[in-house]
Design a protein around this motif. Structure first.
Motif, mmCIF file in Angstrom:
data_model
loop_
_atom_site.group_PDB
_atom_site.id
_atom_site.type_symbol
_atom_site.label_atom_id
_atom_site.label_comp_id
_atom_site.label_asym_id
_atom_site.label_seq_id
_atom_site.Cartn_x
_atom_site.Cartn_y
_atom_site.Cartn_z
ATOM 1 N N ASP A 1 0.852 -1.189 0.000
ATOM 2 C CA ASP A 1 0.000 0.000 0.000
ATOM 3 C C ASP A 1 0.887 1.237 0.000
ATOM 4 N N PRO A 2 0.775 2.098 -1.029
ATOM 5 C CA PRO A 2 1.654 3.257 -1.087
ATOM 6 C C PRO A 2 1.494 4.217 0.096
ATOM 7 N N LYS A 3 0.352 4.203 0.759
ATOM 8 C CA LYS A 3 0.145 5.082 1.918
ATOM 9 C C LYS A 3 0.520 4.388 3.233
ATOM 10 N N LEU A 4 0.968 3.130 3.142
ATOM 11 C CA LEU A 4 1.396 2.356 4.305
ATOM 12 C C LEU A 4 0.313 2.295 5.389
ATOM 13 N N SER A 5 -0.955 2.220 4.988
ATOM 14 C CA SER A 5 -2.047 2.236 5.961
ATOM 15 C C SER A 5 -2.021 1.019 6.886
ATOM 16 N N LYS A 6 -1.641 -0.149 6.379
ATOM 17 C CA LYS A 6 -1.556 -1.336 7.236
ATOM 18 C C LYS A 6 -0.464 -1.159 8.278
ATOM 19 N N MET A 7 0.660 -0.563 7.851
ATOM 20 C CA MET A 7 1.749 -0.332 8.791
ATOM 21 C C MET A 7 1.334 0.701 9.837
ATOM 22 N N ARG A 8 0.663 1.756 9.410
ATOM 23 C CA ARG A 8 0.206 2.792 10.351
ATOM 24 C C ARG A 8 -0.767 2.187 11.366
ATOM 25 N N THR A 9 -1.648 1.299 10.904
ATOM 26 C CA THR A 9 -2.583 0.637 11.812
ATOM 27 C C THR A 9 -1.816 -0.195 12.837
ATOM 28 N N ALA A 10 -0.819 -0.955 12.376
ATOM 29 C CA ALA A 10 -0.007 -1.770 13.286
ATOM 30 C C ALA A 10 0.757 -0.887 14.267
ATOM 31 N N LEU A 11 1.289 0.237 13.796
ATOM 32 C CA LEU A 11 2.009 1.152 14.673
ATOM 33 C C LEU A 11 1.082 1.734 15.741
ATOM 34 N N LYS A 12 -0.120 2.110 15.341
ATOM 35 C CA LYS A 12 -1.081 2.663 16.303
ATOM 36 C C LYS A 12 -1.470 1.627 17.351
ATOM 37 N N GLU A 13 -1.661 0.382 16.922
ATOM 38 C CA GLU A 13 -1.978 -0.680 17.879
ATOM 39 C C GLU A 13 -0.827 -0.874 18.862
ATOM 40 N N GLY A 14 0.397 -0.815 18.359
ATOM 41 C CA GLY A 14 1.565 -0.933 19.229
ATOM 42 C C GLY A 14 1.654 0.213 20.217
ATOM 43 N N LEU A 15 1.337 1.425 19.767
ATOM 44 C CA LEU A 15 1.344 2.584 20.659
ATOM 45 C C LEU A 15 0.308 2.420 21.769
ATOM 46 N N GLU A 16 -0.881 1.952 21.398
ATOM 47 C CA GLU A 16 -1.928 1.731 22.400
ATOM 48 C C GLU A 16 -1.460 0.726 23.450
ATOM 49 N N GLN A 17 -0.852 -0.359 22.996
ATOM 50 C CA GLN A 17 -0.385 -1.385 23.919
ATOM 51 C C GLN A 17 0.706 -0.849 24.835
ATOM 52 N N ALA A 18 1.601 -0.007 24.281
ATOM 53 C CA ALA A 18 2.724 0.512 25.056
ATOM 54 C C ALA A 18 2.355 1.730 25.893
ATOM 55 N N GLY A 19 1.152 2.275 25.666
ATOM 56 C CA GLY A 19 0.755 3.477 26.390
ATOM 57 C C GLY A 19 1.539 4.698 25.930
ATOM 58 N N ASP A 20 1.897 4.730 24.666
ATOM 59 C CA ASP A 20 2.680 5.829 24.105
ATOM 60 C C ASP A 20 1.798 6.609 23.138
ATOM 61 N N THR A 21 2.222 7.811 22.790
ATOM 62 C CA THR A 21 1.409 8.634 21.897
ATOM 63 C C THR A 21 2.164 9.155 20.684
ATOM 64 N N ALA A 22 3.454 8.958 20.627
ATOM 65 C CA ALA A 22 4.254 9.495 19.528
ATOM 66 C C ALA A 22 4.395 8.470 18.415
ATOM 67 N N LEU A 23 3.686 8.694 17.322
ATOM 68 C CA LEU A 23 3.750 7.788 16.179
ATOM 69 C C LEU A 23 5.082 7.976 15.464
ATOM 70 N N PRO A 24 5.881 6.916 15.333
ATOM 71 C CA PRO A 24 7.176 7.071 14.666
ATOM 72 C C PRO A 24 7.005 7.317 13.171
ATOM 73 N N THR A 25 7.988 7.982 12.592
ATOM 74 C CA THR A 25 8.014 8.182 11.156
ATOM 75 C C THR A 25 8.675 6.966 10.531
ATOM 76 N N VAL A 26 8.030 6.384 9.546
ATOM 77 C CA VAL A 26 8.569 5.205 8.874
ATOM 78 C C VAL A 26 8.800 5.559 7.412
ATOM 79 N N SER A 27 10.003 5.304 6.939
ATOM 80 C CA SER A 27 10.333 5.527 5.533
ATOM 81 C C SER A 27 10.797 4.220 4.930
ATOM 82 N N VAL A 28 10.353 3.944 3.730
ATOM 83 C CA VAL A 28 10.776 2.752 3.020
ATOM 84 C C VAL A 28 11.526 3.216 1.779
ATOM 85 N N ALA A 29 12.788 2.856 1.708
ATOM 86 C CA ALA A 29 13.616 3.244 0.567
ATOM 87 C C ALA A 29 14.083 1.983 -0.138
#
Length: 146
Positions: free
Chosen positions: A12-40
């Motif tokens: 997915d060019p918008k990395l929506s699946k990855m963003r969803t997984a990152l958000k789920e990880g943040l919820e589990q960790a009790g964190d709020t800062a979504l990391p920036t992910v770049s794929v080169a």
């Protein structure tokens, strides 16, 4: 071996699946800062043309398995990190970065090689471990400067 860039997380060019997984990880960790992910897809082009604009003034580390022919690599805890800094981690494939070309290229662009130990880790496990260790190292750096 399948195409790494054909992964369901990366097609997915918008990395929506990855963003969803990152958000789920943040919820589990009790964190709020979504990391920036770049794929080169091309490392040399990314390092030479995009990295400095995308990640200025960061402590850069590259994870690599501790091979017996390498001098002992430090752990992330041993890397000098100034207060308020950000840490950029580079994680390669399970077998490690292509020796020596990719490691030399990363070193030329300010990355310091670190080890997560002698065992080869899956990329997803190495990444999760590094993010946790980076958070810990940043807290340690802030505490050291107080």
């Amino acid at each position: 071996q399948g195409d790494y860039f054909g992964s369901h997380m990366l097609v997915d060019p918008k990395l929506s699946k990855m963003r969803t997984a990152l958000k789920e990880g943040l919820e589990q960790a009790g964190d709020t800062a979504l990391p920036t992910v770049s794929v080169a897809k091309r490392l040399k082009v990314f390092l030479e043309d995009e990295l400095d604009a995308l990640c200025p003034n960061t402590v850069r580390v590259v994870a690599h398995p501790q091979k017996e022919w390498l001098p002992p690599l430090p752990t992330l805890r041993e890397v000098k990190v100034p207060k308020g800094a950000r840490i950029l981690v580079a994680v390669g494939p399970e077998a490690g970065w292509q020796d020596p070309f990719e490691l030399d290229l990363l070193t030329e662009h300010g990355f310091q090689a670190i080890s997560l130990g002698e065992r080869t880790l899956r990329t997803d496990v190495a990444l999760i471990s590094l993010v946790a260790l980076a958070h810990d190292r940043l807290r340690q750096a802030d505490a050291e400067s107080e």
